[in-house]
Design a protein around this motif. Sequence first.
Motif, PDB file in Angstrom:
ATOM      1  N   SER A 132       0.827  -1.195   0.000  1.00 41.81           N
ATOM      2  CA  SER A 132       0.000   0.000   0.000  1.00 41.81           C
ATOM      3  C   SER A 132       0.862   1.246   0.000  1.00 41.81           C
ATOM      4  O   SER A 132       1.790   1.375   0.809  1.00 41.81           O
ATOM      5  CB  SER A 132      -0.902   0.000   1.243  1.00 41.81           C
ATOM      6  OG  SER A 132      -1.459   1.270   1.451  1.00 41.81           O
ATOM      7  N   PRO A 133       0.582   2.205  -0.906  1.00 47.03           N
ATOM      8  CA  PRO A 133       1.349   3.452  -0.915  1.00 47.03           C
ATOM      9  C   PRO A 133       1.293   4.176   0.428  1.00 47.03           C
ATOM     10  O   PRO A 133       2.268   4.810   0.833  1.00 47.03           O
ATOM     11  CB  PRO A 133       0.661   4.265  -2.024  1.00 47.03           C
ATOM     12  CG  PRO A 133       0.080   3.238  -2.925  1.00 47.03           C
ATOM     13  CD  PRO A 133      -0.378   2.128  -2.021  1.00 47.03           C
ATOM     14  N   ARG A 153       2.966   5.537  -5.985  1.00 46.07           N
ATOM     15  CA  ARG A 153       2.134   4.751  -6.893  1.00 46.07           C
ATOM     16  C   ARG A 153       0.666   5.107  -6.683  1.00 46.07           C
ATOM     17  O   ARG A 153       0.207   5.284  -5.561  1.00 46.07           O
ATOM     18  CB  ARG A 153       2.366   3.254  -6.629  1.00 46.07           C
ATOM     19  CG  ARG A 153       1.542   2.327  -7.501  1.00 46.07           C
ATOM     20  CD  ARG A 153       1.972   0.881  -7.258  1.00 46.07           C
ATOM     21  NE  ARG A 153       1.904   0.515  -5.854  1.00 46.07           N
ATOM     22  CZ  ARG A 153       0.787   0.136  -5.239  1.00 46.07           C
ATOM     23  NH1 ARG A 153      -0.357   0.109  -5.894  1.00 46.07           N
ATOM     24  NH2 ARG A 153       0.814  -0.189  -3.958  1.00 46.07           N
ATOM     25  N   ARG A 154      -0.078   5.179  -7.767  1.00 45.03           N
ATOM     26  CA  ARG A 154      -1.492   5.520  -7.678  1.00 45.03           C
ATOM     27  C   ARG A 154      -2.264   4.347  -7.083  1.00 45.03           C
ATOM     28  O   ARG A 154      -2.118   3.210  -7.516  1.00 45.03           O
ATOM     29  CB  ARG A 154      -2.055   5.875  -9.054  1.00 45.03           C
ATOM     30  CG  ARG A 154      -3.518   6.314  -9.009  1.00 45.03           C
ATOM     31  CD  ARG A 154      -3.971   6.840 -10.356  1.00 45.03           C
ATOM     32  NE  ARG A 154      -5.389   7.154 -10.368  1.00 45.03           N
ATOM     33  CZ  ARG A 154      -5.903   8.274  -9.877  1.00 45.03           C
ATOM     34  NH1 ARG A 154      -5.101   9.171  -9.340  1.00 45.03           N
ATOM     35  NH2 ARG A 154      -7.194   8.500  -9.925  1.00 45.03           N
ATOM     36  N   SER A 155      -3.089   4.621  -6.087  1.00 48.82           N
ATOM     37  CA  SER A 155      -3.873   3.595  -5.407  1.00 48.82           C
ATOM     38  C   SER A 155      -5.262   3.474  -6.029  1.00 48.82           C
ATOM     39  O   SER A 155      -5.777   4.431  -6.616  1.00 48.82           O
ATOM     40  CB  SER A 155      -4.018   3.947  -3.917  1.00 48.82           C
ATOM     41  OG  SER A 155      -2.756   4.237  -3.351  1.00 48.82           O
ATOM     42  N   TRP A 156      -5.874   2.327  -5.869  1.00 52.39           N
ATOM     43  CA  TRP A 156      -7.196   2.118  -6.470  1.00 52.39           C
ATOM     44  C   TRP A 156      -8.221   3.084  -5.903  1.00 52.39           C
ATOM     45  O   TRP A 156      -9.153   3.514  -6.602  1.00 52.39           O
ATOM     46  CB  TRP A 156      -7.653   0.676  -6.281  1.00 52.39           C
ATOM     47  CG  TRP A 156      -7.917   0.257  -4.853  1.00 52.39           C
ATOM     48  CD1 TRP A 156      -7.085  -0.422  -4.025  1.00 52.39           C
ATOM     49  CD2 TRP A 156      -9.106   0.494  -4.091  1.00 52.39           C
ATOM     50  NE1 TRP A 156      -7.656  -0.616  -2.793  1.00 52.39           N
ATOM     51  CE2 TRP A 156      -8.901  -0.070  -2.804  1.00 52.39           C
ATOM     52  CE3 TRP A 156     -10.325   1.126  -4.358  1.00 52.39           C
ATOM     53  CZ2 TRP A 156      -9.877  -0.013  -1.811  1.00 52.39           C
ATOM     54  CZ3 TRP A 156     -11.283   1.182  -3.363  1.00 52.39           C
ATOM     55  CH2 TRP A 156     -11.064   0.620  -2.102  1.00 52.39           C
ATOM     56  N   TRP A 157      -8.086   3.463  -4.629  1.00 52.39           N
ATOM     57  CA  TRP A 157      -9.112   4.299  -4.001  1.00 52.39           C
ATOM     58  C   TRP A 157      -9.011   5.769  -4.396  1.00 52.39           C
ATOM     59  O   TRP A 157      -9.944   6.530  -4.163  1.00 52.39           O
ATOM     60  CB  TRP A 157      -9.045   4.171  -2.475  1.00 52.39           C
ATOM     61  CG  TRP A 157      -7.705   4.434  -1.873  1.00 52.39           C
ATOM     62  CD1 TRP A 157      -7.170   5.641  -1.495  1.00 52.39           C
ATOM     63  CD2 TRP A 157      -6.693   3.457  -1.586  1.00 52.39           C
ATOM     64  NE1 TRP A 157      -5.914   5.485  -0.991  1.00 52.39           N
ATOM     65  CE2 TRP A 157      -5.580   4.158  -1.025  1.00 52.39           C
ATOM     66  CE3 TRP A 157      -6.620   2.082  -1.720  1.00 52.39           C
ATOM     67  CZ2 TRP A 157      -4.429   3.498  -0.629  1.00 52.39           C
ATOM     68  CZ3 TRP A 157      -5.462   1.431  -1.323  1.00 52.39           C
ATOM     69  CH2 TRP A 157      -4.385   2.134  -0.781  1.00 52.39           C
ATOM     70  N   GLN A 158      -7.922   6.158  -5.030  1.00 53.97           N
ATOM     71  CA  GLN A 158      -7.771   7.557  -5.419  1.00 53.97           C
ATOM     72  C   GLN A 158      -8.776   7.990  -6.485  1.00 53.97           C
ATOM     73  O   GLN A 158      -9.140   9.156  -6.577  1.00 53.97           O
ATOM     74  CB  GLN A 158      -6.346   7.817  -5.918  1.00 53.97           C
ATOM     75  CG  GLN A 158      -5.301   7.820  -4.805  1.00 53.97           C
ATOM     76  CD  GLN A 158      -3.908   8.084  -5.329  1.00 53.97           C
ATOM     77  OE1 GLN A 158      -3.328   7.270  -6.037  1.00 53.97           O
ATOM     78  NE2 GLN A 158      -3.372   9.245  -4.998  1.00 53.97           N
ATOM     79  N   THR A 217      -6.591   7.604   3.890  1.00 54.78           N
ATOM     80  CA  THR A 217      -5.495   7.118   4.725  1.00 54.78           C
ATOM     81  C   THR A 217      -5.885   5.829   5.438  1.00 54.78           C
ATOM     82  O   THR A 217      -5.116   4.864   5.493  1.00 54.78           O
ATOM     83  CB  THR A 217      -5.090   8.178   5.761  1.00 54.78           C
ATOM     84  OG1 THR A 217      -4.628   9.350   5.084  1.00 54.78           O
ATOM     85  CG2 THR A 217      -3.983   7.653   6.679  1.00 54.78           C
ATOM     86  N   TYR A 218      -7.114   5.797   5.963  1.00 49.26           N
ATOM     87  CA  TYR A 218      -7.596   4.598   6.653  1.00 49.26           C
ATOM     88  C   TYR A 218      -7.628   3.402   5.700  1.00 49.26           C
ATOM     89  O   TYR A 218      -7.178   2.306   6.044  1.00 49.26           O
ATOM     90  CB  TYR A 218      -8.991   4.850   7.227  1.00 49.26           C
ATOM     91  CG  TYR A 218      -9.592   3.629   7.883  1.00 49.26           C
ATOM     92  CD1 TYR A 218      -9.301   3.310   9.207  1.00 49.26           C
ATOM     93  CD2 TYR A 218     -10.431   2.764   7.173  1.00 49.26           C
ATOM     94  CE1 TYR A 218      -9.828   2.184   9.804  1.00 49.26           C
ATOM     95  CE2 TYR A 218     -10.959   1.631   7.761  1.00 49.26           C
ATOM     96  CZ  TYR A 218     -10.660   1.345   9.077  1.00 49.26           C
ATOM     97  OH  TYR A 218     -11.171   0.218   9.659  1.00 49.26           O
ATOM     98  N   ILE A 219      -8.158   3.618   4.498  1.00 46.25           N
ATOM     99  CA  ILE A 219      -8.248   2.529   3.528  1.00 46.25           C
ATOM    100  C   ILE A 219      -6.855   2.057   3.122  1.00 46.25           C
ATOM    101  O   ILE A 219      -6.620   0.865   2.924  1.00 46.25           O
ATOM    102  CB  ILE A 219      -9.057   2.975   2.293  1.00 46.25           C
ATOM    103  CG1 ILE A 219     -10.523   3.188   2.686  1.00 46.25           C
ATOM    104  CG2 ILE A 219      -8.967   1.940   1.174  1.00 46.25           C
ATOM    105  CD1 ILE A 219     -11.391   3.708   1.550  1.00 46.25           C
ATOM    106  N   GLY A 220      -5.918   2.996   3.017  1.00 46.80           N
ATOM    107  CA  GLY A 220      -4.553   2.625   2.686  1.00 46.80           C
ATOM    108  C   GLY A 220      -3.936   1.706   3.722  1.00 46.80           C
ATOM    109  O   GLY A 220      -3.201   0.768   3.392  1.00 46.80           O
ATOM    110  N   LEU A 221      -4.238   1.951   4.984  1.00 47.76           N
ATOM    111  CA  LEU A 221      -3.739   1.085   6.058  1.00 47.76           C
ATOM    112  C   LEU A 221      -4.496  -0.237   6.081  1.00 47.76           C
ATOM    113  O   LEU A 221      -3.907  -1.304   6.273  1.00 47.76           O
ATOM    114  CB  LEU A 221      -3.885   1.803   7.405  1.00 47.76           C
ATOM    115  CG  LEU A 221      -3.053   3.075   7.571  1.00 47.76           C
ATOM    116  CD1 LEU A 221      -3.404   3.776   8.876  1.00 47.76           C
ATOM    117  CD2 LEU A 221      -1.565   2.750   7.529  1.00 47.76           C
TER     118      LEU A 221
END
Length: 203
Positions: free
Chosen positions: A5-6, A83-88, A98-102
């Motif tokens: 995760s980024p 890196r671009r995250s899916w949730w962005q 931030t929560y989803i990234g963790l």
Amino acid sequence: MTSASPTVRRRELGARLRALRTNAGLTVEDVAGEMEVSPAKISRIETAARGVSLADVRFLCDLYGVTGEDRDRLLTLIRDSRRRSWWQRYGLPESLATYIGLEDAAVSVHQYETSLVPPLLQTEDYARAVIAGSAPDLSAEQVEALVRARLTRQDLLTAEQPPELWAVVDEAALHRLVGGTEVMRASWPRWPTGAARATSSCR
């Protein structure tokens, strides 16, 4: 989704840079002076409150005397953190992103809910009713984007290496009518099979 995760990589990078600074016997003010930036920028980098450029990381590696594999690791972290995250693509609030990234990189997720089905266990209709009801000012398109994001979050439970999920849910969640009788009937219980473990606590 992936455990790289980024959000986690950015926090790991910040922690490593802070440790390197400390080991070098330098203060935040010392580093800020060398970089000709404000001490606040250094603090935000080390706490992952802001992104950091590849040039900044290279400068810090030189300042801290980091070479070889340690340097390569830091440069890899900076690339992963950007890196671009899916949730962005859903335009989520920063705190939720931030929560989803963790969550995306977690090996274990513990949730306690007193009145609602946990987000990772909600059906599409239940999630839509919760989101629309809690934020009536959102447009239909915004609601659908948040619903899609919530359902995509659930994919981690069926990933190749899913986290262990523990959900403790109060009996009140069974009695709170969300979206109508049919929505409730389809929503409970909805526990993932094989990928996670869930417990129900009724009072």
